[in-house]
Design a protein around this motif. Structure first.
Motif, PDB file in Angstrom:
ATOM      1  N   ALA B 180       0.841  -1.204   0.000  1.00  0.00           N
ATOM      2  CA  ALA B 180       0.000   0.000   0.000  1.00  0.00           C
ATOM      3  C   ALA B 180       0.871   1.246   0.000  1.00  0.00           C
ATOM      4  N   ALA B 181       1.967   1.199   0.769  1.00  0.00           N
ATOM      5  CA  ALA B 181       2.877   2.348   0.808  1.00  0.00           C
ATOM      6  C   ALA B 181       3.510   2.567  -0.563  1.00  0.00           C
ATOM      7  N   PHE B 182       3.845   1.464  -1.242  1.00  0.00           N
ATOM      8  CA  PHE B 182       4.458   1.575  -2.568  1.00  0.00           C
ATOM      9  C   PHE B 182       3.456   2.169  -3.562  1.00  0.00           C
ATOM     10  N   ASP B 183       2.192   1.738  -3.443  1.00  0.00           N
ATOM     11  CA  ASP B 183       1.136   2.306  -4.289  1.00  0.00           C
ATOM     12  C   ASP B 183       1.040   3.821  -4.098  1.00  0.00           C
ATOM     13  N   ARG B 184       1.015   4.223  -2.821  1.00  0.00           N
ATOM     14  CA  ARG B 184       0.913   5.657  -2.525  1.00  0.00           C
ATOM     15  C   ARG B 184       2.105   6.401  -3.094  1.00  0.00           C
ATOM     16  N   LEU B 185       3.284   5.767  -2.948  1.00  0.00           N
ATOM     17  CA  LEU B 185       4.511   6.390  -3.451  1.00  0.00           C
ATOM     18  C   LEU B 185       4.432   6.624  -4.955  1.00  0.00           C
ATOM     19  N   ILE B 186       3.952   5.618  -5.679  1.00  0.00           N
ATOM     20  CA  ILE B 186       3.882   5.745  -7.142  1.00  0.00           C
ATOM     21  C   ILE B 186       2.899   6.838  -7.531  1.00  0.00           C
ATOM     22  N   ARG B 187       1.751   6.849  -6.826  1.00  0.00           N
ATOM     23  CA  ARG B 187       0.750   7.880  -7.109  1.00  0.00           C
ATOM     24  C   ARG B 187       1.344   9.273  -6.850  1.00  0.00           C
ATOM     25  N   GLN B 188       2.046   9.372  -5.730  1.00  0.00           N
ATOM     26  CA  GLN B 188       2.594  10.670  -5.324  1.00  0.00           C
ATOM     27  C   GLN B 188       3.674  11.140  -6.307  1.00  0.00           C
ATOM     28  N   LEU B 189       4.539  10.212  -6.715  1.00  0.00           N
ATOM     29  CA  LEU B 189       5.574  10.571  -7.695  1.00  0.00           C
ATOM     30  C   LEU B 189       4.936  10.922  -9.022  1.00  0.00           C
ATOM     31  N   HIS B 190       3.895  10.175  -9.368  1.00  0.00           N
ATOM     32  CA  HIS B 190       3.169  10.444 -10.596  1.00  0.00           C
ATOM     33  C   HIS B 190       2.611  11.870 -10.569  1.00  0.00           C
ATOM     34  N   ASP B 191       2.055  12.253  -9.419  1.00  0.00           N
ATOM     35  CA  ASP B 191       1.461  13.588  -9.319  1.00  0.00           C
ATOM     36  C   ASP B 191       2.522  14.681  -9.334  1.00  0.00           C
ATOM     37  N   SER B 192       3.627  14.462  -8.595  1.00  0.00           N
ATOM     38  CA  SER B 192       4.581  15.570  -8.476  1.00  0.00           C
ATOM     39  C   SER B 192       5.535  15.642  -9.659  1.00  0.00           C
ATOM     40  N   LEU B 193       5.778  14.528 -10.333  1.00  0.00           N
ATOM     41  CA  LEU B 193       6.726  14.557 -11.452  1.00  0.00           C
ATOM     42  C   LEU B 193       6.026  14.488 -12.811  1.00  0.00           C
TER      43      LEU B 193
END
Lengths: 377, 254
Positions: B180-193
């Protein structure tokens, strides 16, 4: 300004230091921009205003350069504002800010006497530990071997045959070629020296004694250490990396019995046979050279051979083979079991296996020479 | 046909195979810029092969693949693209002889002229961005857990600020919290980058929480593509089984 370049301009406006940035602030330009921005004299406590309205592209490297400069100036007492970026650029700068954590830069290892001494100490400790572990492994293999001798049905015959083919049969051509060439070289070198004394016929003694007693088996052992010792390490090491050895243990299989014994026995059985072939080929090479270069006909060569060497010379060479085979297989398998984790470790251990095996073979050979000298064979 | 800029990846009539085994035949797929696409399919349906084919590790037998408007058939275009995409392999595929920060610096050194200090700073930044502790920088891959290796692999994939990120089963082998943390990380990187993400996965939770669209591979081609609610309404037996099976229902409920 070229379109695909990043740039920055420094202006002074009402006591405020204005840094105007534009163009591509990306990885490709980061090195240059970083150098340029470091040239800017620190503003001290004056307010600083970054205007990034004209930045067309900002990536993490560019954002880091901007952010780090702002951070450092702020820490020195300046009031810093970054303005003009679009939503994405602001978000990226925010991400960079959130992920700025203290880190330890890579410290290059120091030089000096202490480091050398430490290296030597570590190496000595390493050798001592390895020696103890190797003796332990030796004991483990011998006890497994004895247990298998009591229950011969536990021996993996298929695996044994397979390894005999791999290390024995498939090594025939290279061993034959190398020993033939060594016979040729010995005869040539010997003849040019012995001709000065008119003692060409002693070439036979030279070739026969050196090939049968020493070179035949020694060269074979070295070729096999490089060819099969390394293969043992790499095979077992790769299995170790993929946890196959662990899997074996949980399935109730003894890795020593399954992996080491077939390899060990295969080498102990085939190395004397390879050494025999090496002897024959060495004599053949020497004999042919003697015939062609010195005009010693084959019949004379054989006759001279009978007086030059006894059967013992042949046996001295062959007797060493199982011992060398044992050393090579032991080292090869032991190093395989020492592999940990990575592909690099397999490489390191394979190198060690070959070097150690050749070293031990030559040490053992020296002992044999002294031993045979003492008992007078 | 002129490349459409809104498409990050455009695949037409793709056919791949090994020996006499055909993996894909006549596969068409569009990946839009800035979306997270989840690719699902049964074992052996060629999800990973598709990913490997798009990044040029596997040559297609027929069909065209365009990435960011470049045709992959041209070797020169592939070289140009290699700095614009990042790939996370299943177990991270870190270079085992290098530490984590050296791993991240490998693409940076290859594709930029940064000095040692900037390299260290950027590597540390990427390590922090993927949520690894700063002391992970100087560790070797063998000293890391599976989840940390994936994060380190992601940091290396992100080193060059790619436009497209390819992920091969990013959450496989992680515990549910880590996944779940990895999912959030990917979403967050997707949004910021502003990344486009092409993700091969079996994880229904990932599909549900972070994917904008889902592509289903079956019978050697793209069976369906669309957001989650389209998948849930699908009549295709495999898709029904996949999303309405006990695990699918559990993911939906959660």
């Amino acid at each position: 300004m070229a379109a695909d370049q990043g740039w920055l301009e420094i202006m002074e406006r009402d006591g405020t230091l204005v840094v105007e940035a534009g163009g591509l602030w990306n990885l490709a330009n980061a090195a240059r921009l970083d150098a340029e921005i470091r040239q800017v004299p620190a503003p001290g406590t004056r307010p600083v205003h970054f205007d990034i309205t004209k930045v067309k592209l900002l990536d993490t490297a560019g954002a880091w350069t901007l952010y780090r400069t702002a951070r450092d100036w702020e820490a020195a007492g300046a009031r810093v504002s970054i303005e003009g970026g679009n939503a994405e650029q602001v978000a990226l700068l925010e991400t960079v800010r959130a992920n700025d954590k203290p880190f330890e830069p890579t410290v290059p290892e120091g030089f000096g006497v202490i480091r050398i001494v430490a290296h030597v100490g570590a190496a000595v400790e390493d050798i001592a530990r390895e020696t103890v572990a190797l003796i332990g492994f030796f004991g483990l293999v011998v006890s497994t071997l004895l247990r298998t001798a009591r229950h011969p049905r536990r021996l993996r015959v298929t695996s044994l045959i397979y390894h005999m083919e791999e290390v024995g049969l498939n090594a025939l051509p290279i061993v034959a070629l190398i020993s033939f060439l060594i016979g040729v070289v010995l005869a040539f070198q010997g003849s040019s020296q012995l001709q000065r004394f008119g003692a060409e016929i002693f070439v036979v003694n030279l070739v026969a004694v050196s090939v049968l007693r020493e070179l035949g088996i020694l060269l074979t052992a070295i070729v096999i250490a490089g060819r099969s010792g390394s293969a043992f390490t790499a095979q077992i090491g790769a299995m170790k990396v993929h946890e196959e050895i662990d899997a074996m243990q949980t399935l109730g299989l003894d890795p020593i019995e399954v992996l080491v014994l077939p390899r060990l026995l295969a080498l102990v059985i085939t190395l004397p046979l390879l050494a025999f072939l090496a002897d024959i080929m060495g004599l053949l090479g020497g004999g042919l050279t003697a015939w062609i270069a010195l005009g010693i006909p084959p019949a004379a060569f054989v006759e001279r051979l009978n007086t030059a060497v006894s059967m013992w010379s042949f046996w001295v060479g062959i007797m060493k083979a199982p011992v060398f085979a044992f050393l090579i297989a032991m080292i090869g398998c032991y190093e395989g079991f020492q592999v940990v984790g990575s592909a690099e470790s397999v490489g390191q251990r394979t190198t060690r296996a070959v070097v150690e095996a050749i070293f031990l073979v030559i040490v053992a050979d020296a002992f044999f020479s002294v031993f045979f000298q003492v008992i007078g064979i | 046909m002129a490349p459409t800029p809104e498409l990050a990846i455009r695949i037409r009539g793709l056919r791949t195979g090994f020996g006499d085994q055909i993996i894909h035949d006549g596969l068409d797929l569009d990946v839009h810029r800035g979306e997270i696409l989840g690719v699902v399919g049964g074992s052996g349906s060629g999800k990973s092969v598709l990913l490997r084919t798009i990044v040029g590790l596997n040559r297609p037998r027929a069909g065209t693949i365009e990435v960011l408007g470049h045709d992959l058939a041209s070797r020169r275009d592939v070289v140009a693209l290699e700095a614009r995409w990042g790939v996370l392999f299943q177990d991270g595929a870190l270079f085992s002889s290098l530490t984590v920060d050296e791993n991240i610096q490998v693409p940076l050194k290859e594709h930029s002229t940064l000095g040692p200090r900037m390299l260290d700073e950027i590597a540390a930044l990427k390590v922090a961005m993927v949520g690894l502790a700063p002391d992970a920088c100087h560790k070797y891959p063998a000293q890391l857990s599976g989840g940390m290796r994936k994060r380190a692999g992601l940091a290396r994939a992100l080193a060059l600020d790619p436009e497209i990120l390819f992920l091969d089963e990013p959450t496989a082998g992680l515990d549910p919290i880590g996944a779940a943390a990895f999912d959030r990380l990917i979403r967050q990187l997707h949004d910021s980058l502003g990344l486009t993400v092409f993700m091969v996965t079996h994880d229904l939770d990932s599909l549900h929480t972070i994917c904008d669209r889902i592509a289903v591979l079956a019978d050697r081609k793209l069976e369906a593509v669309g957001p989650m609610d389209v998948m849930l309404r699908s009549e295709h037996p495999w898709i029904r089984e996949y999303f309405h099976g006990p695990r699918g229902r559990a993911a939906l409920a959660g």
